[in-house]
Design a protein around this motif. Structure first.
Motif, PDB file in Angstrom:
ATOM      1  N   ARG A   1      32.644  26.793 -26.423  1.00  0.00           N
ATOM      2  CA  ARG A   1      32.807  25.583 -27.227  1.00  0.00           C
ATOM      3  C   ARG A   1      31.457  24.953 -27.539  1.00  0.00           C
ATOM      4  NH1 ARG A   1      35.269  19.787 -25.361  1.00  0.00           N
ATOM      5  NH2 ARG A   1      35.346  18.826 -27.424  1.00  0.00           N
ATOM      6  N   LEU A   2      30.569  24.916 -26.566  1.00  0.00           N
ATOM      7  CA  LEU A   2      29.271  24.268 -26.757  1.00  0.00           C
ATOM      8  C   LEU A   2      28.442  24.977 -27.822  1.00  0.00           C
ATOM      9  CD1 LEU A   2      27.113  22.220 -25.876  1.00  0.00           C
ATOM     10  CD2 LEU A   2      26.431  23.841 -24.089  1.00  0.00           C
ATOM     11  N   ASN A   3      28.489  26.298 -27.854  1.00  0.00           N
ATOM     12  CA  ASN A   3      27.627  27.057 -28.750  1.00  0.00           C
ATOM     13  C   ASN A   3      28.291  27.412 -30.074  1.00  0.00           C
ATOM     14  OD1 ASN A   3      25.360  27.157 -26.961  1.00  0.00           O
ATOM     15  ND2 ASN A   3      26.461  28.665 -25.743  1.00  0.00           N
ATOM     16  N   ALA A   4      29.562  27.066 -30.236  1.00  0.00           N
ATOM     17  CA  ALA A   4      30.240  27.353 -31.496  1.00  0.00           C
ATOM     18  C   ALA A   4      29.612  26.522 -32.620  1.00  0.00           C
ATOM     19  CB  ALA A   4      31.731  27.022 -31.376  1.00  0.00           C
ATOM     20  N   GLY A   5      29.349  27.166 -33.738  1.00  0.00           N
ATOM     21  CA  GLY A   5      28.806  26.447 -34.882  1.00  0.00           C
ATOM     22  C   GLY A   5      27.322  26.191 -34.817  1.00  0.00           C
ATOM     23  N   GLY A   6      26.636  26.776 -33.854  1.00  0.00           N
ATOM     24  CA  GLY A   6      25.184  26.606 -33.761  1.00  0.00           C
ATOM     25  C   GLY A   6      24.754  25.959 -32.457  1.00  0.00           C
ATOM     26  N   ASP A   7      23.520  26.264 -32.057  1.00  0.00           N
ATOM     27  CA  ASP A   7      23.012  25.799 -30.766  1.00  0.00           C
ATOM     28  C   ASP A   7      22.500  24.367 -30.797  1.00  0.00           C
ATOM     29  OD1 ASP A   7      23.515  28.321 -29.784  1.00  0.00           O
ATOM     30  OD2 ASP A   7      21.421  28.987 -29.849  1.00  0.00           O
ATOM     31  N   THR A   8      22.186  23.847 -31.978  1.00  0.00           N
ATOM     32  CA  THR A   8      21.496  22.567 -32.059  1.00  0.00           C
ATOM     33  C   THR A   8      22.267  21.573 -32.910  1.00  0.00           C
ATOM     34  OG1 THR A   8      20.212  23.219 -34.004  1.00  0.00           O
ATOM     35  CG2 THR A   8      19.280  23.746 -31.841  1.00  0.00           C
ATOM     36  N   VAL A   9      21.853  20.319 -32.810  1.00  0.00           N
ATOM     37  CA  VAL A   9      22.388  19.273 -33.679  1.00  0.00           C
ATOM     38  C   VAL A   9      21.214  18.645 -34.422  1.00  0.00           C
ATOM     39  CG1 VAL A   9      24.370  18.801 -32.202  1.00  0.00           C
ATOM     40  CG2 VAL A   9      22.260  17.516 -31.854  1.00  0.00           C
ATOM     41  N   PRO A  10      21.443  18.129 -35.623  1.00  0.00           N
ATOM     42  CA  PRO A  10      20.339  17.566 -36.411  1.00  0.00           C
ATOM     43  C   PRO A  10      19.720  16.350 -35.725  1.00  0.00           C
ATOM     44  CG  PRO A  10      22.263  17.999 -37.800  1.00  0.00           C
ATOM     45  CD  PRO A  10      22.723  18.164 -36.380  1.00  0.00           C
ATOM     46  N   GLY A  11      18.422  16.195 -35.954  1.00  0.00           N
ATOM     47  CA  GLY A  11      17.727  15.000 -35.499  1.00  0.00           C
ATOM     48  C   GLY A  11      17.123  15.084 -34.121  1.00  0.00           C
TER      49      GLY A  11
END
Length: 287
Positions: A201-211
């Motif tokens: 769940r944590l890594n779904a959709g990419g490892d990072t968040v913007p900003g």
């Protein structure tokens, strides 16, 4: 094959033994109380040079004191307001923390960051974490609104994509009940097994968040979070660093990189203040 009840105990013991390498030997003598001087000084006000307080997040089986006896004074002496917290406590288990479910630990971190920001008057903080402490904040950033309160996350040997403990966790399917035992008694260990529901769940959709700026510090000699390249992140604003690329003779393993490796500490300082970063070399041990 051994009956699973006989096999369960030694396998679990091996998992715990590998994980306990995250905590220094002095843990049994530490108290839960925060240090009365040095870091965790809630009267500290960030300076213009270092406008963001630094929150240190310990690893599995660690605590807010022992994990940071090296790095906290290092940063404090460089003018930072430094704070640390205990999280993931289990009932009846003193000193050794970081054992509870990662999602619940992230909520504790969120509350602590709010406390630090309220006390210091800062708008954002920087987070530095060791092992689980480098991965768990990503849950806070992604799911609990932490990206609005965090400028940078520095992970020291973080369990970002889980660990096989050098392949040991691949044996879990062959021992019925072991996974349930980990879930019941040490949820954080189960959450950090490669392929766990939490990490998926944590890594779904990419490892990072913007900003948020991300830095990962890894050592090729890590024997706990394996393979060591699983610690690295992909995405914008990420800098992945292998210590041996900076100093080939640095032999630090999973414990040492977080506790007393001043080459790693120098890279932490660079990550916190990239505008004034200086080259990290083997000589950085003398900084």
């Amino acid at each position: 094959m051994l009956p699973w009840r006989r096999a369960l105990r030694p396998l679990t013991a091996l998992l715990l033994t590998a994980a306990v390498a995250l905590v220094p030997a002095t843990a049994a003598h530490a108290a839960d109380a925060r240090p009365s001087s040095g870091w965790n000084d809630y009267s500290c006000r960030p300076s213009a040079a270092h406008p963001r307080p630094v929150v240190l997040v310990h690893g599995t089986f660690g605590n807010s004191v022992d994990n940071w006896l090296g790095l906290a004074p290092y940063l404090k002496n460089r003018g930072y307001c430094v704070f640390s917290l205990d999280y993931g406590q289990l009932p009846g288990v003193p000193f050794f923390h970081g054992l509870g479910p990662v999602d619940e630990s992230a909520q504790q971190l969120a509350a602590h960051v709010d406390e630090v920001l309220a006390a210091t008057g800062a708008a954002e903080t920087d987070i530095v974490g060791h092992s689980q402490g480098g991965m768990m904040p990503r849950y806070y950033l992604k799911f609990l609104g932490g990206a609005a309160e965090v400028n940078a996350l520095v992970g020291i040997a973080p369990s970002n994509h889980g660990t096989t403990l050098s392949g040991l966790t691949n044996l879990l399917p062959y021992f019925p009940g072991v996974g349930d035992l980990l879930d019941e008694h040490t949820p954080a260990l189960a959450d950090q097994v490669a392929g766990s529901d939490l990490l998926t769940r944590l890594n779904a959709g990419g490892d990072t968040v913007p900003g948020v700026r991300y830095t990962v510090l890894a050592t090729r000699y890590d024997q706990v979070v394996t393979p060591y390249r699983s610690q690295f992140l992909d995405g914008p604003g990420v800098r992945n660093v292998l210590l041996q690329d900076l100093c080939p003779v640095d032999l630090s393993e999973h414990l040492a990189i977080g506790l007393f490796d001043r080459i790693a500490f120098h890279e932490v300082a660079n990550a916190l203040d990239p505008a004034h970063a200086t080259p990290t070399t083997c000589a950085s041990v003398f900084d």
